[in-house]
Enzyme design. Structure first.
Site: not given
Ligand code: GLC
Length: 745
Positions: A284
Site C-alpha cells: 500500500d
Molecule cells: C491508499 C489506500 C489504497 C489505495 C492506495 C493508492 O492509502 O489504502 O487502497 O489503493 O493508497 O491510492
C-alpha cells in the site's frame, strides 16, 4: 497448484479473430493471444498454458538486465507507476485506483494533472455490489472497470477491496464486500475475472486484516489461526486460486508484530507458498518500513514511500532502491531475491496482455451505464415495508416531499482514494423528479446540512416539516456521507483514514426524522452509506425503510424505480445490521480499536463475526445478514439432496407466489450439529439468485463440496471434516430459514 491464467491461445484464422477483437504477435517472441473483450468467456478464465507460458522469455529478459534496471522496476518512479526498462521494450507499470471507478489523474509527482478528461463511470461501491448477491454482476462490474481502466491507459486497477466487515464503524466498509467470507469470495472472483478479461490486472486488497482505519498504519492485529483461515483469508485465497488475480496489495497494518506488506507468514508462507501465488505483491502507499523485510518477506513493488518524502520526492531513496545495490554487491542479499520480484512483475505484464494487443477500452458507453444501473437496482435493500407503503402508487400519490441533504448530494468524489470524477451522477431527487413526471408533484427540502458543526438546523427542520405536511408521502434520504466530500482533511464518516465515531446518524438526523414522522406518518426512510446505523429513535414508527448504500451514477434512477415499483427490490444485506453497537461482536467480545498505548488490537471474537456471532450467541439483530424484502413473495419447497463424487447437490424449488416479477436469493447455510470445537450456529456455503415471474417455479441446485463442512483445526493446523450430522438450511436470509434437512458427512 495455482497457475496464473493467461489469455486463451486462439488458433482461429486471423480474419475471424480479427472480427472478435485484435490478435497480434507478442512484442517479445510470438504467441497468439486474443484480447478482444467480445470473445472472453463468462466467469471462469479460459484454460491456459499456465505460468510456464512466458517463463523462458522472462528468463532471457532478466539475463539481459543490469542490477540498476532491475531495481528500477521494483519501486515507484512516480505517484502511480513503477519503472520499466525502455532499452528492452519493458514499459512502466501504470496503476490507478479505485475499486468502483478509475480515479482522477494525480500527476506523476502528486500535482494533479486534470488537463485531460478523466471523468468516468461511477459504479456503485463494493458493499452495494455485494448486496446484489449476483455473481454475474460481479463479472459485469469488473468488465466495466477494466474497460475504462484500459481506456485511461492503466495496466493495474487497485481493486477489489475484500477486507471483512468486523465492525460497522470501519470507514472503508463502503468499499468492501461483506462480513461473510463466502459472499466476499464469490463476488471478488467474478469482479477480478471481469477486470482481467479486459487486459488489466486486478489488485485484491488489503492483504491482510486491515479491518479498521483508526491507526491503520501502526496498529498490530492479533487473532487466532482459525479466525485468520476461516474468516480473514478466504476472499484473498479465492481471488488467487479461482479468480487468478494478478496482483495483491499488502496492507498498512502489522500482523502478529510484522508489517503485513512484508510479512514472512502472510506473504511468503501463505500467499506465495501454500497458495502458490505467482503474481506480484505491491505495498500500500507508504506501507514499506524496512528494506531487508521488504526484500526477504514478499514486497515485489514498493509504492508510495514518497508520501513520506513529499514534496522533495527522490525515488532513489525508496527502501527497494539505491540501498539494495550495496546489499547485493556485498553479498548480504542474493541477486536472485531481486530477480524473483522482477519475474513476478514481468509475469503480470505478460498475463495481463501488455505485450499483446489488448482491448482499447471504452468509457461510459450505454452498456457501462446499464451495468451501473443494474448493479444499483439489484443492490438496494428493502428493509421494512409495513402496510405496503411501498411501492408508491402513481395513480394514488399526487405529491411527494423529498427531504434530506443526501437526496441532492453528489457522493462520487468522496471517500478518499476510491474517489471517482463521475461523468454524471443521478441523485435520488433527480431520479424521482425524472420518473414522477407531471403526474406527481415533487417538493424538496434539505432538512439538514453536511457541515463540521454536525448540529441540526432548526430553520431547515421547520422548512422540511412544512413540506412534509403538505405532501401525500415523505421520502427521506439521509444516512452517512463521505465525510466532507473532496476535502482531504476528511470527515468522520465513510472515509479512508477515519472510522465512524458511532452508529448514530450524523448531523442530528434523528431529530429531523422524528419531526417528519410527527408531520406525516407516511414517511419512507432511505439510508445511504457504508453500513448499519442506529435506527432505535424512529424505527418502530417508520413504515418503510430502504438501504441504498452509495449506488453510483445511476443510483437516483434505480432508487426512483424501486420507490415507484418499476423495479422490484432484490438486494440482500451483506452485513448484519445490529440494534446497537454494543451488540456487534467486535465491540461485545473483541477489542476495537485496540490499545492506544501498545497499538495492539486483539480479535477476541475470533470466528464469531457478524451473523456467526448473532446467531450463535442469540443476540437478535435489527436486520439479519441476507435480509431483504421484495414486492412479491417466494415459496420454497421440495428440498432434496444427492451426492455426486463427494459433492452434495442440494435442490430446492422456489415459486413466485405474488403478483409481480421478482428476483430471489436462495441462501444455503450449513450447521455442524456436533463438533469437537465451538462452531457457528450456521455458515453460508452457497447461494444463487434467480428471476421468477408471478406463478413461476424453478428448481435451483446448489453444490456443497467437502470443504463446506470443514473447519480449521488449531490442533492439527489444517482443515478437517469431522464425520457426523450436519443440517442444511435453505432460506431467504440467515434468519428466514424456509427448509432444512439433516445429512451425515
Ligand atoms: C491508499 C489506500 C489504497 C489505495 C492506495 C493508492 O492509502 O489504502 O487502497 O489503493 O493508497 O491510492
Amino acid at each position: 497448484m495455482y497457475t496464473l491464467k493467461a489469455k486463451k491461445l486462439i488458433s482461429k484464422p486471423f480474419a475471424i479473430v480479427r472480427q472478435l477483437g485484435s490478435l497480434f504477435a507478442l512484442a517479445i517472441g510470438v504467441a497468439a493471444c486474443s484480447s478482444s473483450a467480445e470473445n472472453v468467456q463468462a466467469p471462469g478464465m479460459p484454460e491456459s498454458k499456465g505460468i510456464m507460458a512466458y517463463e523462458s522469455r522472462i528468463d532471457s529478459l532478466i539475463a539481459r538486465m543490469t542490477l540498476e534496471e532491475k531495481l528500477g522496476m521494483i519501486h515507484a518512479n512516480s505517484s502511480f507507476t513503477s519503472g520499466g526498462v525502455a532499452r528492452l521494450g519493458i514499459p512502466e507499470l501504470s496503476m490507478s485506483d479505485g475499486p468502483h471507478g478509475v480515479r482522477p489523474e494525480h500527476g506523476r509527482d502528486w500535482i494533479p494533472d486534470n488537463a485531460g478528461d478523466d471523468s468516468v463511470t461511477y459504479l456503485p461501491t463494493g458493499i452495494a455490489l455485494a448486496a446484489t448477491w449476483n455473481p454475474e454482476l460481479g463479472y459485469a462490474f469488473g468488465k466495466v472497470l477494466g474497460s475504462e481502466a484500459r481506456k485511461r491507459g492503466k495496466d493495474v486497477i487497485l481493486g477489489p477491496g475484500v477486507n471483512i466487515m468486523r465492525t460497522p464503524l470501519n470507514g472503508r466498509n463502503f468499499e468492501y464486500l461483506s462480513e461473510d467470507p463466502h459472499l466476499a469470495a464469490v463476488m471478488a472472483v467474478g469482479y477480478i475475472k471481469g477486470v482481467q478479461d479486459q487486459g488489466v490486472a486486478a489488485c485484491v486488497k488489503h492483504f491482510a486484516a486491515n479491518n479498521q482505519e483508526i491507526k491503520r498504519s501502526s496498529i498490530n492485529v492479533e487473532m487466532s489461526e482459525r479466525a485468520l483461515q476461516e474468516i480473514y483469508l478466504p476472499a484473498f485465497k479465492a481471488s488467487v486460486e479461482e479468480g487468478g488475480v494478478l496482483s495483491v496489495m499488502g496492507s498498512y497494518n502489522k500482523f502478529r508484530g510484522q508489517y503485513a506488506t512484508h510479512n514472512a507468514y502472510l506473504i511468503n508462507e501463505i500467499l506465495k507458498g501454500e497458495w502458490g501465488f505467482k503474481g506480484l505483491v505491491m505495498s500500500d502507499w507508504g506501507a514499506v518500513h524496512n528494506t531487508m523485510e521488504a526484500l526477504l518477506y514478499g514486497t515485489d513493488v514498493e509504492m508510495g514511500t514518497d508520501l513520506l518524502q513529499m514534496p522533495n520526492i527522490d525515488y532513489k531513496k525508496f527502501h527497494l532502491a539505491d540501498t539494495v545495490v550495496g546489499l547485493i554487491k556485498s553479498g548480504k542479499v542474493p541477486e536472485s531475491v531481486v530477480d524473483d520480484k522482477v519475474r513476478r512483475i514481468l509475469r503480470v505484464m505478460y498475463h495481463s496482455g501488455m505485450f499483446s494487443d489488448r482491448p482499447a477500452g471504452e468509457v461510459n458507453t450505454k452498456a457501462h451505464q446499464q451495468t451501473a444501473l443494474q448493479v444499483a437496482e439489484e443492490s438496494i435493500v428493502l428493509l421494512k415495508n409495513e402496510g405496503s407503503i411501498l411501492p408508491l402508487q402513481k395513480g394514488k400519490i399526487r405529491s411527494v416531499a423529498v427531504i434530506g441533504a443526501n437526496a441532492s448530494r453528489k457522493q462520487a468524489m468522496g471517500g478518499g482514494s476510491s474517489q471517482v470524477r463521475a461523468i454524471y451522477e443521478v441523485t435520488p431527487l433527480e431520479g424521482l423528479q425524472k420518473l414522477a413526471g407531471d403526474g406527481v408533484e415533487i417538493s424538496y427540502a434539505p432538512g439538514f446540512e453536511v457541515s463540521r458543526a454536525e448540529k441540526s438546523n432548526a430553520k431547515l427542520i421547520s422548512e422540511a416539516v412544512a413540506a412534509a405536511k403538505r405532501a401525500d408521502v415523505v421520502v427521506y434520504v439521509g444516512g452517512w456521507t463521505h465525510g466532507y466530500t473532496d476535502e482531504w482533511n476528511g470527515g468522520a464518516y465513510d472515509m479512508e483514514g477515519a472510522d465512524k465515531p458511532s452508529m448514530a446518524l450524523p448531523f442530528e438526523q434523528d431529530k429531523l426524522i422524528d419531526a417528519l414522522l410527527e408531520a406525516n406518518p407516511k414517511t419512507v426512510v432511505v439510508l445511504m452509506g457504508g453500513g448499519a446505523v442506529d435506527m432505535s429513535a424512529w424505527y418502530e414508527r417508520t413504515p418503510g425503510i430502504l438501504q441504498a448504500w452509495y449506488p453510483g451514477m445511476e443510483g437516483g434512477t434505480a432508487l426512483a424505480g424501486i420507490l415507484f415499483g418499476d423495479v422490484n427490490p432484490s438486494g440482500k444485506l451483506p452485513a448484519t445490521f445490529p440494534k446497537k453497537l454494543e451488540d456487534s461482536p467486535a465491540h461485545a467480545l473483541g477489542e476495537y480499536p485496540g490499545d492506544k498505548d501498545t497499538l495492539n488490537v486483539n480479535y477476541k471474537e475470533d470466528i464469531f463475526v457478524g451473523y456467526r456471532y448473532h446467531d450463535t450467541y442469540k443476540v437478535e439483530p435489527l436486520f439479519s445478514f441476507g435480509h431483504g424484502l421484495s414486492y412479491t413473495t417466494f415459496e420454497y419447497s421440495n428440498m432434496r439432496v444427492q451426492e455426486q463424487k463427494g459433492v452434495l447437490e442440494v435442490t430446492v424449488n422456489v415459486k413466485n407466489t405474488g403478483k409481480v416479477p421478482g428476483r430471489e436469493v436462495v441462501q444455503l447455510y450449513v450447521q455442524d450439529v456436533e463438533a469437537s470445537v465451538k462452531r457457528p450456529e450456521k455458515e453460508l456455503k452457497a447461494f444463487a439468485k434467480l428471476s421468477l415471474d408471478p406463478g413461476d417455479a424453478k428448481d435451483i441446485t446448489l453444490r456443497l463440496p467437502k470443504e463446506a463442512f470443514q473447519f480449521y483445526s488449531e490442533e492439527s493446523k489444517q482443515w478437517v471434516l469431522e464425520p457426523g450430522k450436519f443440517k442444511l438450511l435453505a432460506g431467504s436470509s440467515s434468519r428466514d430459514i424456509r427448509l432444512a434437512k439433516e445429512v451425515s458427512r
